[in-house]
Design an enzyme around this catalytic site. Structure first.
Site, short mmCIF file in Angstrom:
data_model
loop_
_atom_site.label_atom_id
_atom_site.label_comp_id
_atom_site.label_asym_id
_atom_site.label_seq_id
_atom_site.Cartn_x
_atom_site.Cartn_y
_atom_site.Cartn_z
N ASP A 87 -5.40 -3.83 -2.67
CA ASP A 87 -4.24 -3.30 -1.59
C ASP A 87 -3.93 -4.72 -1.02
O ASP A 87 -4.59 -5.62 -0.56
CB ASP A 87 -4.94 -2.70 -0.31
CG ASP A 87 -4.10 -2.09 0.59
OD1 ASP A 87 -2.96 -2.80 1.01
OD2 ASP A 87 -4.09 -0.95 0.96
N SER B 278 0.82 -1.11 0.12
CA SER B 278 -0.08 -0.08 -0.02
C SER B 278 0.95 1.13 -0.12
O SER B 278 1.80 1.59 -0.69
CB SER B 278 -0.94 0.05 1.24
OG SER B 278 -1.90 0.94 1.05
#
Length: 291
Positions: free
Chosen positions: A187, A59
């Site tokens: 993510d 991320s």
């Protein structure tokens, strides 16, 4: 002593002291806006010549890790934060919804996320002057994402860097997923928010992890918008199910209990928190690495 005697005299060898591990890996965790704390950590590691041989990130950790691997200094990263906002990196995907095509029974026609991160790809490519590929990076780097359909972790270390970072940052429900090599990616924190084992698989013998998530039960401020409440929900689940960076040799955990997950206006506070945590870890790092 004559020159001949000096030449033949025994001398200590430079490798008599314990050498540092040959490959030091840096694993940068996810945490949305809190990821700016990574910059403070990197500033301290660079200032004290802590070696980094490879980088992994999830991320926002993938975003900062990519910048580091592309040889962008922590000082320049710090400067880039000035004026940075969500509009620089994203657009509202809801603007593309055609109401006459929206099925209110099935909700078909709604986008797969509130925001789209294509601007992030453009921002990164502009920053490093073109479509940078993994093999062109100054350091080995891998970004971690998750295949939302199969539930598998996907480690990206080939092809173009910016789209891989964009995929790794695609928090489900917040940002639209990214299709790459036939997979629908979100993510990586869904599966591994702190990719220590990925760093080891890349050859790291010593791993420094930077963990941005407070421990379960730690009181935090209440969310202020839909984006923050979604992120808090996700990261609460991540922390409960994945734990901390216990597999790392050294874990740096900035004090971010009261830090917002979406507020980029407090960048300096986040960077200072990262710097303080890294400075506290310096004695261990020096001892472990023989510096």
């Amino acid at each position: 002593m004559s020159y001949q005697a000096w030449q033949n005299a025994p001398r200590p060898l430079v490798w008599d002291t314990t050498p540092r591990p040959r490959h030091v890996g840096l694993a940068l965790g996810g945490g949305a806006a809190r990821g700016l704390a990574h910059i403070g950590v990197l500033e301290v590691l660079a200032a004290h010549a802590i070696p980094i041989d490879l980088v992994t990130g999830c991320s926002v950790g993938a975003l900062i890790g990519a910048l580091l691997a592309a040889d962008i200094s922590p000082q320049r990263m710090h400067a880039l934060v000035d004026g940075l906002n969500w509009g620089t990196l994203s657009t509202f995907s809801l603007y593309t919804v055609k109401l006459n095509e929206l099925n209110l029974l099935t909700l078909k026609g709604l986008p797969l996320g509130l925001l789209d991160l294509e601007r992030m790809v453009e921002w990164l490519d502009k920053l490093w002057g073109g479509r940078l590929r993994f093999e062109q990076l100054a350091l080995p780097f891998a970004a971690v994402a998750a295949d939302i359909v199969s539930g598998e972790m996907v480690v990206m270390n080939e092809g173009e860097v910016a789209p891989a970072v964009r995929a790794s940052c695609s928090v489900p429900g917040i940002f639209t997923p990214f299709r790459r090599n036939g997979r629908l990616l979100v993510d990586g924190g869904v599966i591994d928010n702190l990719p220590v084992q990925v760093a080891r698989a890349m050859g790291a013998e010593y791993v420094i992890a930077v963990d941005l998530l407070p421990a379960p039960g730690t009181r935090r401020h209440e969310p202020e918008n839909i984006m923050e409440i979604s992120l808090m929900g996700l990261y609460t689940l991540i922390r409960a199910n994945q734990g901390t960076g216990q597999e790392a040799d050294c874990t740096i955990a900035p004090d971010l209990v009261d830090a917002s997950l979406v507020d980029l206006a407090v960048a300096e506070e986040l960077i200072v928190a990262g710097r303080a945590a890294a400075e506290a870890a310096l004695p261990q790092l020096r001892a472990d690495l023989g510096l």
